[in-house]
Design an enzyme around this catalytic site. Structure first.
Site, short mmCIF file in Angstrom:
data_model
loop_
_atom_site.label_atom_id
_atom_site.label_comp_id
_atom_site.label_asym_id
_atom_site.label_seq_id
_atom_site.Cartn_x
_atom_site.Cartn_y
_atom_site.Cartn_z
N ASP A 82 0.81 -1.28 0.02
CA ASP A 82 -0.14 -0.06 0.11
C ASP A 82 1.03 1.32 0.00
OD1 ASP A 82 -2.52 1.38 0.34
OD2 ASP A 82 -1.50 1.94 2.31
N LYS A 95 1.50 4.09 -2.79
CA LYS A 95 1.33 5.56 -2.87
C LYS A 95 2.69 6.31 -3.18
CE LYS A 95 -1.86 5.15 0.94
NZ LYS A 95 -2.23 4.94 2.29
#
Ligand code: ADP
Ligand code: ASP
Ligand code: MG
Length: 809
Positions: A671, A675
Site C-alpha cells: 500500500d 502511494k
C-alpha cells in the site's frame, strides 16, 4: 422631501449595539427623507412574555424569567447611557410594574384569555420604542414614542385583529398633523373601539408599517431585518438561497403566506391598495439593494421566483361516497369554519367530489373537528360522510412565480422532481391565479423537498455535475452521506452501483436513500448499461466516481473517459498499473477535455497531490519525498512500545477496524509502495511497481495461503523478531517508523529506526506525515501532516475533487 416609513424588526434591535446601528441608519436616511419609524419588540421578547403569561396562568413561578426580562431592557438603556436616565428608568419601571400586575391578574384567574395575552404582549413594543426614542433624542434627533393603540382601530378578534382601515387612516393623519418630532411607532398593536389592546398577528409590525405608509402616502415602506431581502427559499434550510431582486405584491403575499417569515402576509394589502413599494433591507448590510415589492416587476428567465414552506400543518379530510354531488357541502364546510374564525391555509378537492380536505394550524384541530361534527351531524349519522380524519405533522410547500402563468410544464417539473426524490405528496392545491403551486408533504420530508426543488429551479443546469458512483462501501457510503447533509450546489447523483447491482434514476437520485434502494434493486450491474445512461443529457458534466479497490474498474478508465466521463477516484490501482496505461489515461482525458482526479490516492483527504502538482507547475524541482503514509503501520508502530507483543497489537488493531480485513495487505508494504509510486510518477519519474524496493513485514517463513486467523496465530512466533528490532532502536534512543522514500532516482519503503533529529520521530498515532524537499523548500522542507485514513476524510477528499471538476470548467 419625500416621506418614508422605515420599520426595524426584533432581529435589528435586540441590544444596545444593534440600537446604535439602527440609529446610524436613521441618521443616514433623514438626510434625504422625512421619516416615521416602526419598531418591534426586542428579539425574543414577545415569546418570553407569552411564556410568562402561560406560566402565570398555570400557577408556575415567573420571578426568574421576569427579572431577566427587566434586566435585558434596563441594561440596554444603561449601555446606551441615555442622559435622561432618571426619566427613562422611571418609565421602564412603570411598564414593568403594570406588566407584573397584569401577569398577577392572569395568575389569579388561572386562565389566559386572548384578550389578556394581547394586553401583556403590548409591553414588548412599548419598551423598545421608548428606549429607541430616548436614544434618538440623546444623539440629537428629536423623537417621541407613538403608542399605535391611539390610532389603529381594530375589531375585537384578539391575537389576529382586523384593522378598520379608513378610520385608522384618518386618526393617523390627524395625529401626525401637528407633530414636529420623529415618531417612533409601536409595531404589532391596535385597539378596539372600547380601548382594549389588540395585536395584529405574530410578526405584525410589518403590517403596522404598511398601515402608516398607506395613511400618510409614503413614497416607500422599508422593512429592515437580518437578511438582504426575500430569498428564493428559507436560508435556514437552503444555504445557497439567493436574494430575489423584485417581486409583485401578489408573489410576495403568496411566499409570505406559505411561510417566508421575513414579511407578514397582510403587509402587502395597504401597500398594494396605495401602490407604495415595499423594500426589504438588511440592517447588517445596508448597502445591499434588497428586495423591492411593487405592482409590476421586470421579467426574468426564471420560471419560479421563490419557494416557501410552512411546517406543522394539519390536514382535515371529509370523505364518503355519499358526498358525491351533494349540494352546498363546500359552502357549509367553509362558512361553519369561518364563523368560528378558523383560519384555513390551503384547500384541495379531488374531482370525484368524494373527499375534500383542507389545511389548518394544529391549534385549530379540536375546534375545527367539533364545528364540522356539529354542522354535519345529520350526514355523519346517515353515512353520507363516512368520517372526518385529521393528519398531523405535515408541511405546506408553495412554489411561486408570476412567470408560471405563461409557462407550461412547471408543475410537471415540480412533481417529477419530488417523485425522483421519493417524496410522497399528500395533497395538492393549485391556486386559481396559477402563480402558485402548493402541496402538502410530511414534516420529515420538507427539507429534502426544498433542497431538491431549489436545485431544480435555481441551479444553472449547464453547471450541473452528474455523479455515477461505483462502490457504496465505507467511502462511497460516506460520500452519499456528505452529499445528503451538505447538498453541495450543482451536484446530483445519477446512478450508483456495487459489484453486483446497479440503480439508475430517471433524474437525480436521493443520496439519503440511494444505498438502501440499491440493495433492493433488481438490475444487475453491467458497466455498459451503467454508462450508457450518461449519453442522454449531454449538456451536463458526467463524472464516474470510483470508491472501490477494484482492478477491473481501474482497467476500464480509458474506455470510460473515451465515453465523455471525467473520473474521480479513491482507488489507487489505475495509477500503479504499467506506465503505458498511466500515460494513456492522462492522454485520453486531455483529448476528451475531461478531468482525471485522484487526490485521495495518497493520505486520504490531505492535500498532498495537489500541493505537489502546484510546486511542479510553478517551476520548482522536487529533490526528495519521504513519508509515513500508512495509517495502519503508523498506528502499529506507535502502539508498539514493548509493553505488549507485536502480535497482540496487530490483533487488537484488526479488531478495532484499523487494518484491512486481511492485515497482510498492510504488512506487505504494498500500500505504501503504491502511494510512493504515485507521488514519484507525479514528479515525472518513469517507474513501475516492480522497481520499488519493498520491505515486507510478513515473515517469509509463513505460507501465503494461510487463512487470516491462522496467520494471526502464527505471528506469535515472530514477536521476538519485532521486540529485538524495537530494543535495538530504543538502545540508540531511536523509534521504529515504516517510511517511504523517493530520492529522485528510486523508491524504497522499509522499517527504519529514526532518532529525534528526524522529522518522523514525533509522528504519532494514525497520522500521515509527508516531507517534500525541493529547490525552493530545501533547508526547511514542506511538510503536510494530519489524519490520513478513514471514511469521513477520504469521502470529503473525493467530494473536493468533484467540486474541482466543477470549478475547472
Ligand atoms: P424581524 O425580526 O426583522 O422581523 P424575522 O425573523 O421576522 O425578522 O424575519 C427574518 C427571517 O425570516 C430571516 O432571518 C430568515 O431566517 C427567515 N426567512 C424565512 N424564509 C425566508 C425567505 N424566503 N427569505 C428571507 N428570509 C426568510
Ligand atoms: N413582536 C411581535 C412578534 O414577535 C411583532 C413583530 O415582531 O413583528 O410577533
Ligand atoms: Mg418579522
Amino acid at each position: 422631501m419625500s416621506f418614508k416609513i422605515i420599520k426595524f424588526g426584533g432581529s435589528s434591535i435586540e441590544d444596545a449595539e444593534k440600537i446604535q446601528r439602527v440609529a446610524g441608519i436613521i441618521e443616514d436616511t433623514i438626510k434625504n427623507s422625512e421619516l416615521a419609524i416602526v419598531v418591534s419588540a426586542f428579539s425574543g421578547v414577545t415569546d418570553t412574555i407569552k411564556t410568562l403569561a402561560e406560566y402565570a396562568a398555570a400557577g408556575k413561578n415567573i420571578d426568574v424569567a421576569f427579572d431577566s426580562l427587566v434586566a435585558k431592557h434596563t441594561e440596554c438603556a444603561e449601555k446606551l447611557s441615555i442622559k435622561n436616565e432618571i426619566n427613562i428608568r422611571r418609565i421602564l419601571d412603570e411598564y414593568f410594574t403594570q406588566l407584573k400586575s397584569d401577569l398577577l391578574f392572569v395568575a389569579k384567574e388561572s386562565h389566559l384569555s386572548s384578550q389578556s395575552l394581547d394586553k401583556v404582549l403590548s409591553y414588548g413594543e412599548l419598551l423598545s420604542t421608548k428606549i429607541l426614542a430616548e436614544y434618538l433624542c440623546q444623539i440629537g434627533i428629536p423623537a417621541e414614542q407613538l403608542d399605535a393603540r391611539k390610532v389603529i382601530l381594530t375589531d375585537n378578534y384578539f391575537g389576529h385583529a382586523f384593522v378598520h382601515y379608513q378610520q385608522s387612516y384618518s386618526r393617523i393623519r390627524s395625529y401626525f398633523k401637528d407633530r414636529s418630532y420623529m415618531q417612533v411607532i409601536t409595531g404589532f398593536l391596535g385597539s378596539t373601539k372600547t380601548g382594549a389592546t389588540t395585536t395584529l398577528g405574530r410578526s405584525g409590525s410589518d403590517y403596522t408599517a404598511a398601515i402608516f405608509g398607506a395613511a400618510l402616502n409614503a413614497k416607500i415602506i422599508e422593512i429592515w431585518t437580518d437578511v438582504s431581502g426575500i430569498l428564493s427559499a428559507d436560508p435556514k434550510i437552503i444555504n445557497e438561497a439567493e436574494v430575489i431582486p423584485s417581486l409583485t405584491y401578489e408573489e410576495a403575499m403568496e411566499l409570505a403566506h406559505a411561510g417566508a417569515k421575513v414579511i407578514f402576509p397582510p403587509t402587502m394589502i395597504p401597500a398594494l391598495y396605495k401602490n407604495i413599494p415595499i423594500v426589504i433591507k438588511n440592517t447588517f448590510e445596508p448597502d445591499h439593494p434588497g428586495t423591492t415589492i411593487a405592482k409590476d416587476r421586470t421579467k426574468t428567465d426564471k420560471n419560479v421566483a421563490g419557494i416557501s414552506s410552512l411546517s406543522h400543518v394539519a390536514l382535515v379530510r371529509l370523505q364518503g361516497a355519499g358526498m358525491v354531488g351533494m349540494k352546498g357541502l363546500i359552502g357549509r364546510t367553509f362558512s361553519s369554519l369561518a364563523n368560528e374564525n378558523i383560519n384555513i391555509i390551503l384547500v384541495s378537492q379531488a374531482f370525484s367530489e368524494h373527499s375534500i380536505c383542507f389545511g389548518i394550524k394544529p391549534e385549530w384541530i379540536t375546534k375545527a373537528v367539533k364545528t364540522l361534527e356539529t354542522e354535519f351531524s345529520f350526514e355523519l349519522k346517515n353515512h353520507y360522510i363516512d368520517e372526518i380524519t385529521v393528519e398531523k405533522n405535515l408541511s405546506m410547500v408553495a412554489v411561486v412565480g408570476e412567470e408560471m402563468r405563461h409557462t407550461s410544464g412547471v408543475s410537471g417539473r415540480v412533481f417529477s422532481t419530488l417523485g425522483n426524490n421519493n417524496i410522497n405528496v399528500i395533497a395538492i392545491a393549485q391556486g386559481s391565479s396559477e402563480r402558485n403551486i402548493s402541496f402538502i408533504v410530511d414534516d420529515e420530508d420538507v427539507d429534502q423537498t426544498l433542497k431538491s426543488l431549489h436545485t431544480e429551479f435555481f441551479t444553472i443546469k449547464d453547471e450541473w455535475i452528474e455523479i455515477f458512483l461505483v462502490g457504496v462501501g465505507t467511502i462511497g457510503g460516506e460520500l452519499l452521506n456528505i452529499i445528503n447533509q451538505e447538498s453541495p450546489p450543482g451536484i446530483s447523483i445519477r446512478a450508483v452501483c456495487s459489484s453486483r447491482k446497479m440503480l439508475i434514476g430517471s433524474d437525480a437520485l436521493n443520496p439519503a436513500t440511494a444505498k438502501d434502494k440499491l440493495k433492493k434493486s433488481n438490475m444487475s450491474f453491467g458497466l455498459n448499461d451503467f454508462l450508457s445512461l450518461g449519453n442522454k443529457k449531454n449538456s451536463k458534466q458526467k463524472i464516474l466516481v470510483d470508491c472501490t479497490a477494484s482492478e477491473t474498474i481501474a482497467k476500464e478508465y480509458v474506455n470510460i473517459i473515451n465515453r465523455g466521463f471525467s473520473v474521480v477516484t479513491a482507488n489507487k490501482i489505475a495509477n500503479t498499473l504499467d506506465q503505458n496505461y498511466y500515460h494513456s489515461i492522462r492522454h485520453t482525458a486531455k483529448k476528451n477535455n475531461v478531468k482525471f482526479r485522484y487526490e485521495t490516492n495518497v493520505g486520504a483527504g490531505l492535500p498532498i497531490i495537489n500541493t505537489l502538482r502546484g510546486l511542479i507547475t510553478t517551476g520548482d524541482k522536487i529533490l526528495s519525498i519521504e513519508g509515513v503514509l500508512s495509517g495502519t503501520l503508523s498506528y502499529l508502530f506507535s502502539a508498539f512500545d514493548g509493553q505488549n507483543p507485536f502480535s497482540f497489537i496487530l490483533n487488537e488493531a484488526r479488531t478495532k477496524g484499523f487494518t484491512e480485513p486481511d492485515p497482510r495487505e498492510d504488512l506487505s508494504g504494498m500500500d505504501v509502495a503504491r502511494k510512493m509510486l504515485i507521488l514519484a510518477r507525479e514528479t515525472g519519474a518513469k517507474l513501475e511497481l516492480d522497481d520499488i524496493s519493498v520491505e515486507s513485514l510478513i515473515p517469509t517463513e509463513l505460507d501465503p495461503t494461510l487463512s487470516v486467523d491462522r496467520f494471526l496465530d502464527r505471528m506469535v512466533d515472530f514477536d521476538q523478531f519485532f521486540i529485538e528490532k524495537l530494543e535495538n532502536a530504543n538502545a540508540k534512543q531511536k523509534v521504529l517508523r515504516y517510511i517511504g522514500k523517493w530520492d529522485g532516482q528510486k523508491v524504497k519503503v522499509c522499517l527504519e529506526a529514526v532518532s529525534n533529529d528526524n522529522p518522523f520521530y514525533n509522528q504519532n498515532g494514525r497520522e500521515n506525515f509527508i516531507v517534500f524537499r525541493s529547490k525552493r523548500y530545501n533547508d526547511v522542507p514542506l511538510i503536510i501532516k494530519g489524519h490520513g485514513a478513514g471514511a469521513a476524510v477520504t469521502a470529503a477528499g473525493v467530494l473536493r475533487d468533484i467540486q474541482l471538476c466543477l470549478e475547472d470548467r
